[in-house]
Enzyme design. Structure first.
Site, PDB file in Angstrom:
ATOM      1  N   CYS A 127      27.771   8.603  -7.816  1.00 34.13           N
ATOM      2  CA  CYS A 127      28.107   9.919  -7.271  1.00 34.13           C
ATOM      3  C   CYS A 127      29.624   9.976  -7.075  1.00 34.13           C
ATOM      4  O   CYS A 127      30.324   8.974  -7.252  1.00 34.13           O
ATOM      5  CB  CYS A 127      27.412  10.097  -5.927  1.00 34.13           C
ATOM      6  SG  CYS A 127      27.949   8.848  -4.731  1.00 34.13           S
ATOM      7  N   HIS A 156      26.923   0.032  -1.700  1.00 35.98           N
ATOM      8  CA  HIS A 156      25.816  -0.918  -1.641  1.00 35.98           C
ATOM      9  C   HIS A 156      25.289  -1.238  -3.035  1.00 35.98           C
ATOM     10  O   HIS A 156      24.214  -0.795  -3.446  1.00 35.98           O
ATOM     11  CB  HIS A 156      24.694  -0.363  -0.754  1.00 35.98           C
ATOM     12  CG  HIS A 156      25.014  -0.454   0.700  1.00 35.98           C
ATOM     13  ND1 HIS A 156      24.443   0.348   1.654  1.00 35.98           N
ATOM     14  CD2 HIS A 156      25.873  -1.270   1.370  1.00 35.98           C
ATOM     15  CE1 HIS A 156      24.932   0.030   2.851  1.00 35.98           C
ATOM     16  NE2 HIS A 156      25.805  -0.947   2.698  1.00 35.98           N
ATOM     17  N   CYS A 211      33.270   8.220   2.337  1.00 37.02           N
ATOM     18  CA  CYS A 211      32.963   9.421   1.544  1.00 37.02           C
ATOM     19  C   CYS A 211      33.246  10.664   2.393  1.00 37.02           C
ATOM     20  O   CYS A 211      32.835  10.737   3.559  1.00 37.02           O
ATOM     21  CB  CYS A 211      31.503   9.406   1.111  1.00 37.02           C
ATOM     22  SG  CYS A 211      31.047  10.926   0.235  1.00 37.02           S
ATOM     23  N   HIS A 239      21.742   0.661   9.456  1.00 35.96           N
ATOM     24  CA  HIS A 239      22.539   1.039   8.286  1.00 35.96           C
ATOM     25  C   HIS A 239      23.969   1.306   8.736  1.00 35.96           C
ATOM     26  O   HIS A 239      24.210   1.859   9.812  1.00 35.96           O
ATOM     27  CB  HIS A 239      21.940   2.270   7.616  1.00 35.96           C
ATOM     28  CG  HIS A 239      22.549   2.564   6.274  1.00 35.96           C
ATOM     29  ND1 HIS A 239      23.744   3.234   6.138  1.00 35.96           N
ATOM     30  CD2 HIS A 239      22.135   2.259   5.018  1.00 35.96           C
ATOM     31  CE1 HIS A 239      24.034   3.336   4.844  1.00 35.96           C
ATOM     32  NE2 HIS A 239      23.073   2.750   4.148  1.00 35.96           N
ATOM     33  N   GLU A 241      26.158   3.419   7.795  1.00 34.13           N
ATOM     34  CA  GLU A 241      26.482   4.836   8.032  1.00 34.13           C
ATOM     35  C   GLU A 241      25.955   5.266   9.404  1.00 34.13           C
ATOM     36  O   GLU A 241      26.632   6.004  10.143  1.00 34.13           O
ATOM     37  CB  GLU A 241      25.883   5.715   6.933  1.00 34.13           C
ATOM     38  CG  GLU A 241      26.298   7.173   7.085  1.00 34.13           C
ATOM     39  CD  GLU A 241      25.632   8.080   6.062  1.00 34.13           C
ATOM     40  OE1 GLU A 241      25.327   7.626   4.944  1.00 34.13           O
ATOM     41  OE2 GLU A 241      25.412   9.260   6.401  1.00 34.13           O
ATOM     42  N   CYS A 309      23.274  14.573   1.256  1.00 34.36           N
ATOM     43  CA  CYS A 309      24.323  15.016   0.325  1.00 34.36           C
ATOM     44  C   CYS A 309      23.745  15.481  -1.001  1.00 34.36           C
ATOM     45  O   CYS A 309      22.584  15.221  -1.336  1.00 34.36           O
ATOM     46  CB  CYS A 309      25.325  13.885   0.111  1.00 34.36           C
ATOM     47  SG  CYS A 309      24.707  12.603  -0.976  1.00 34.36           S
ATOM     48  N   SER A 337      20.668  -0.456  -0.742  1.00 36.61           N
ATOM     49  CA  SER A 337      21.077   0.915  -1.067  1.00 36.61           C
ATOM     50  C   SER A 337      20.028   1.886  -0.554  1.00 36.61           C
ATOM     51  O   SER A 337      18.913   1.960  -1.081  1.00 36.61           O
ATOM     52  CB  SER A 337      21.255   1.056  -2.586  1.00 36.61           C
ATOM     53  OG  SER A 337      21.257   2.430  -2.945  1.00 36.61           O
ATOM     54  N   SER A 338      20.405   2.662   0.447  1.00 35.69           N
ATOM     55  CA  SER A 338      19.452   3.563   1.085  1.00 35.69           C
ATOM     56  C   SER A 338      18.922   4.603   0.102  1.00 35.69           C
ATOM     57  O   SER A 338      17.710   4.821  -0.009  1.00 35.69           O
ATOM     58  CB  SER A 338      20.127   4.252   2.275  1.00 35.69           C
ATOM     59  OG  SER A 338      19.298   5.258   2.804  1.00 35.69           O
ATOM     60  N   SER A 381      24.834   4.341  -6.077  1.00 35.03           N
ATOM     61  CA  SER A 381      25.820   3.253  -6.086  1.00 35.03           C
ATOM     62  C   SER A 381      25.638   2.309  -7.271  1.00 35.03           C
ATOM     63  O   SER A 381      26.329   1.296  -7.363  1.00 35.03           O
ATOM     64  CB  SER A 381      25.739   2.466  -4.767  1.00 35.03           C
ATOM     65  OG  SER A 381      24.396   2.176  -4.444  1.00 35.03           O
TER      66      SER A 381
HETATM   67  S1  SF4 Z   1      25.548   9.195  -1.769  1.00 32.93           S
HETATM   68 FE1  SF4 Z   1      26.967   8.682  -0.105  1.00 32.93          FE
HETATM   69  S2  SF4 Z   1      28.898   8.260  -1.179  1.00 32.93           S
HETATM   70 FE2  SF4 Z   1      27.610   9.424  -2.607  1.00 32.93          FE
HETATM   71  S3  SF4 Z   1      28.203  11.576  -2.309  1.00 32.93           S
HETATM   72 FE3  SF4 Z   1      26.420  11.124  -1.009  1.00 32.93          FE
HETATM   73  S4  SF4 Z   1      27.341  10.616   0.979  1.00 32.93           S
HETATM   74 FE4  SF4 Z   1      28.945  10.417  -0.551  1.00 32.93          FE
END
Ligand code: SF4
Length: 423
Positions: A127, A156, A211, A239, A241, A309, A337-338, A381
């Site tokens: 992303c 991650h 981010c 986590h 975050e 997101c 990786s969530s 990721s």
């Molecule tokens: S997955 Fe995480 S790093 Fe990627 S755009 Fe969404 S918030 Fe940002």
């Protein structure tokens, strides 16, 4: 699949029990029939998971040999639509465990040979936030040289981390591991104000790769807390975050992970309550938790815009587009990786078994036996080349028809922070 066993004649091949050597080639055999890299990757992964130390090399077969010679197990196979292959694995003399394992893996691999369709979910893989975070570390390495310290994994994914380590990045769990005055990069998942204070105390030169979409949630947390709200944060305990966002207003924030947590929630003033979420949650599950919160607390305030997101939402939508038609879904991503984990869960919830794989070597041949249609995606990721590798591996097991199902196009790009020059 036809199998045979020969002694190996190879001057310097000395194997201990539990050591195995996968043949990259076999002297005297037609080079055109050497195992495809795909078959070798699966063999390697499966033998490694069974506890063997796996090496690779060119082997020389012999029809006669002494009892002390390593043993070469050969399997001749013809995957439909792909070229004929000879798989070869050498084991130590008398190593019955290895012999039995190699034979079993040959059988499993043979059963995985078939023609199949690969449904590629799109969007998948990196992303904008991950791209930006990796580029920041790369730029800082180029501009300032190694070592460059990075607090926590920058994103991650173990392949990303190892690649940056090879280039001079040093990943630390705690800022106290960073020399006073050194450069440190904060990861894409964000940090709490307490971490920022600690960095200042150690006079660290901080470059923030958080981010921007995580930064937005931090700002909302501060805004709601200043308003006097109890801020319910929907996320996963532990986590990074979650820890970073809760740290913005620790006295005003409370974590909930499930509808059951909502039922048990007690707040000082039910008229002053708002919620935020981690950016990488499952959209459907989160909607259920928000609905439960709204029912218990009608005055509940929502964030100005969705916290989950765009990348998480799009990858889940794309997963839906392939999972229902697939016999098996492979999600490329690391265990921490969530958003990758959420893709696996989503597929399983829809009734299609999914496996999280760090790379192609994690694919279990037994999983592919009945998988005529494989859905393939990658968490935000996971590098795109790992997906390509999986496609190549599957194509080595029999002719593969690859179809991409794109649910939307992504054109998101985040600017680099001040002090980091764009390429
Ligand atoms: S997955 Fe995480 S790093 Fe990627 S755009 Fe969404 S918030 Fe940002």
């Amino acid at each position: 699949m036809r199998t045979e066993t020969l002694a190996v004649r190879s001057g310097d091949l000395a194997l201990a029990p539990d050591d195995v050597v996968i043949a990259e080639g076999i002297e005297g055999e037609d080079p055109c029939t050497f195992p495809s890299p795909g078959s070798r990757r699966l063999l390697h992964g499966e033998l490694r998971r069974r506890g063997f130390t796996v090496h690779s090399g060119t082997l020389r077969a012999a029809t006669t040999g002494s009892p002390g010679d390593p043993v070469l197990h050969l399997a001749r196979c013809a995957p439909p639509g792909a070229r004929k292959q000879i798989l070869g694995v050498a084991t130590a003399p008398g190593d019955e465990r290895a012999r039995a394992a190699v034979r079993e893996v040959f059988r499993e691999l043979g059963a995985a040979f078939r023609t199949r369709t690969v449904l590629l979910a799109s969007p998948r893989s990196f992303c904008a936030g991950v791209d930006r975070a990796i580029e920041i570390v790369e730029r800082v390495l180029t501009d300032r040289g190694s070592p460059v310290y990075v607090r926590k994994q920058i994103v991650h994914n173990i392949h990303v981390v190892r690649n940056l380590e090879r280039r001079g990045a040093v990943f630390v769990d705690d800022l106290d591991e960073v020399p006073v005055g050194a450069t440190v990069v904060f990861s894409a998942h964000g940090v709490s104000p307490a971490v920022r204070r600690r960095a200042a105390e150690r006079d660290l030169d901080v470059i923030d790769a958080t981010c921007p979409l995580v930064t937005k949630v931090h700002a909302e947390a501060r805004r709601f807390a200043q308003h006097g709200d109890t801020v319910v944060f929907i996320g996963h305990a532990g986590h990074e975050e979650t820890e970073g966002t809760l740290g913005e207003a620790p006295d005003h924030m409370v974590l909930v992970e499930s509808v059951a947590d909502v039922a048990a929630l007690r707040v000082p003033d039910p008229e002053r309550i708002s919620y935020l979420t981690q950016t990488t949650l499952a959209v459907d599950e989160t909607a259920g938790i928000v609905a439960a919160l709204a029912e218990r607390f009608p005055a509940l305030r929502a964030p100005r815009s969705e916290d989950i997101c765009y990348a998480t939402t799009n990858r889940q939508e794309a997963l839906r587009a392939v999972a229902d038609d697939a016999d098996l879904v492979l999600v490329v991503g690391s265990v921490n990786s969530s958003n990758s984990q959420r893709l696996v869960e989503l597929s399983n919830r829809r009734g299609t078994a999914a496996r999280l794989i760090d790379d192609a070597s994690d694919i279990r041949p037994a999983d592919l036996r009945d998988a005529a249609v494989v859905g393939l995606t990658a968490g935000a990721s996971a590098p795109p080349e790992l997906v390509e590798e999986v496609v190549d591996v599957l194509a080595g097991l029999g002719a593969a028809t690859v179809k991409e199902r794109e649910v939307t196009q992504e054109n998101v790009h985040f600017a680099l922070p001040r002090g980091v020059c764009a390429r």
